[in-house]
Design an enzyme around this catalytic site. Structure first.
Site, PDB file in Angstrom:
ATOM      1  N   CYS A  44       1.012  -1.117   0.209  1.00  0.00           N
ATOM      2  CA  CYS A  44      -0.025  -0.163  -0.185  1.00  0.00           C
ATOM      3  C   CYS A  44       1.191   1.065  -0.127  1.00  0.00           C
ATOM      4  O   CYS A  44       1.416   1.501   1.020  1.00  0.00           O
ATOM      5  CB  CYS A  44      -0.576  -0.264   1.438  1.00  0.00           C
ATOM      6  N   LYS A  86      -9.739  -9.015   6.613  1.00  0.00           N
ATOM      7  CA  LYS A  86      -9.396  -8.421   7.757  1.00  0.00           C
ATOM      8  C   LYS A  86      -9.842  -9.175   9.503  1.00  0.00           C
ATOM      9  O   LYS A  86     -10.965  -9.479   9.750  1.00  0.00           O
ATOM     10  CB  LYS A  86      -9.821  -7.338   8.147  1.00  0.00           C
ATOM     11  N   VAL A 117      -5.778   0.834   6.616  1.00  0.00           N
ATOM     12  CA  VAL A 117      -4.570   1.525   6.888  1.00  0.00           C
ATOM     13  C   VAL A 117      -3.786   2.001   5.969  1.00  0.00           C
ATOM     14  O   VAL A 117      -4.263   2.610   5.327  1.00  0.00           O
ATOM     15  CB  VAL A 117      -3.685  -0.182   6.121  1.00  0.00           C
ATOM     16  N   GLU A 151      -4.902   8.375   8.061  1.00  0.00           N
ATOM     17  CA  GLU A 151      -4.810   8.841   7.491  1.00  0.00           C
ATOM     18  C   GLU A 151      -3.470   9.287   7.160  1.00  0.00           C
ATOM     19  O   GLU A 151      -2.549   9.691   7.693  1.00  0.00           O
ATOM     20  CB  GLU A 151      -5.423  10.239   7.736  1.00  0.00           C
ATOM     21  N   SER A 152      -2.688   8.736   5.775  1.00  0.00           N
ATOM     22  CA  SER A 152      -1.416   8.738   6.372  1.00  0.00           C
ATOM     23  C   SER A 152      -0.882  10.364   6.037  1.00  0.00           C
ATOM     24  O   SER A 152       0.654  10.749   7.185  1.00  0.00           O
ATOM     25  CB  SER A 152      -0.594   8.199   4.565  1.00  0.00           C
TER      26      SER A 152
END
Lengths: 254, 254
Positions: free
Chosen positions: A30, A57, A70, A86-87
């Site tokens: 990802c 999951k 993720v 939230e990256s």
């Protein structure tokens, strides 16, 4: 990088010692999760990476993080073990919480301008991958797919530094990187024409080669063929999350 | 609020005295621009609002801001008059630059959790308006449109405060508000069923009534009918940007 087995339905929640070390819930392929790995590694913050099979999951994951997305970062030292998602928000948090290797300029205006460039890159890249994956190839011939990248070529050229962050990679470099690493996979999955043109992007190509020497980039790096292999498995309807894990096991068993 | 005439192709760039006052490029009915008005007004920061006809943008606007998007904030006191874009990034900048009325909690973790809620609200709202505007009404009957709002009802109830920000509105309150104000227009444009249910959202309805008394909210407020009238004009293919300006002129000419 340890064990990259992805936990799935029926798996038990992994137990860790009460060591106060951050837990990052991730998926090995990802690009958003990749951003958080890069920032943690750039700042040399230790963490436990826990990989999740996103198609199946494990049940316990919804108790850790109700969004079950993720990347998710569990702050095990804070009361109630809060989980951040939230990256970009996670990476901004890490930069403020662990200021030793600062990834943003200290000047507020410069920092804000960097955030605008990060946001815009995200928009370019979602358009880019949407087009690559949804349009048929005939339509794509006339589309200038890398048009949105020109602003970054020009910006880095104007700055005249090795990285957007200066002498070392900063937040913008790391937030762009996961997709830039994946550009190299497109010729395997799709077509040679996705190779970055050295005439059009000479500065970004130099930048890419320098990024490949960065310790954080190296730590989580996969080559174009590996990314393509995963993407192919996903496109065939059966995402091979444990591709690297099984390969490593095969090597061990020899 | 001054003159809300929207500048268009062929219009001259408005000239302001060299007064060091921020310039906000806006569109009177844009909820993203609305966010920036709210934060400026909440902090009592003076600014010149310059409204742009987004269908026929004046040429000079692309020289001010290459993205030609609103909201755009021109920092006239900074060298080179840099322009910031992206509503959330502009609002975060303003909060740090003008800390007198702080809109975020000072604690980094709490601030980060607020940012996650702001981000998530944006996702709910873009899904919401997409559904309302694109699905046909029969399909909508079975869709729980306000499902994403339940988390905010529960969150505010849990906090037990008047506003998400506590005793006064904070960043989350203001970043949510433009869409919450517009919920009241949906019964005019679409259907009565879009009225917020007092059984389901008692806390948010109380919150809405309190928000309507806030000085920043009042300063830029339009009622549901006005929002609906603009939306109807846009849906008919001829967005009436100068609706309020022309109404005010008619009143003056009486």
């Amino acid at each position: 990088m340890g064990d990259t087995q992805h936990l799935t339905i029926g798996s038990k929640k992994p137990i860790y010692p009460d060591d106060g070390i951050l837990k990052l819930y991730s998926m090995r392929f990802c690009p958003f999760a990749h951003r958080v790995h890069l920032v943690l590694d750039a700042k040399k913050i230790p963490y436990h990476a826990i990989y999740i099979n996103l198609d199946k999951k494990p049940k316990w994951f919804s108790l850790v993080s109700s969004s079950t997305e993720v990347p998710a970062l569990e702050l095990v030292k804070e009361p109630g073990n809060p989980v951040l998602i939230e990256s970009l928000i996670i990476c901004d948090y890490l930069d403020e919480k662990y200021p030793e290797v600062p990834l943003y300029p200290t000047d507020l205006l410069k920092k804000t301008q960097e955030k605008i460039l990060i946001e815009r890159f995200g928009e370019f890249i979602s358009d880019f991958f949407y087009l690559v994956q949804h349009e048929d190839s005939e339509q794509l011939v006339d589309t200038d797919l890398y048009a949105g990248l020109v602003a970054y070529e020009e910006e880095l050229k104007k700055r005249g530094t090795k990285f957007f962050g200066g002498a070392s990679p900063g937040m913008l470099d790391y937030m762009m990187w996961p997709w830039c690493e994946r550009f190299a996979s497109l010729k395997f999955t799709f077509d040679e024409k996705y190779v970055l043109s050295p005439e059009r992007f000479p500065t970004l190509i130099k930048w890419r080669d320098l990024m490949l020497q960065d310790h954080a980039v190296k730590r989580f790096y996969l080559d174009g063929q590996a990314h393509a292999k995963y993407v192919d498995s996903r496109r065939s309807g059966n995402a091979d999350y444990n591709m690297l894990y099984n390969e490593a096991k095969r090597v061990k068993l020899g």
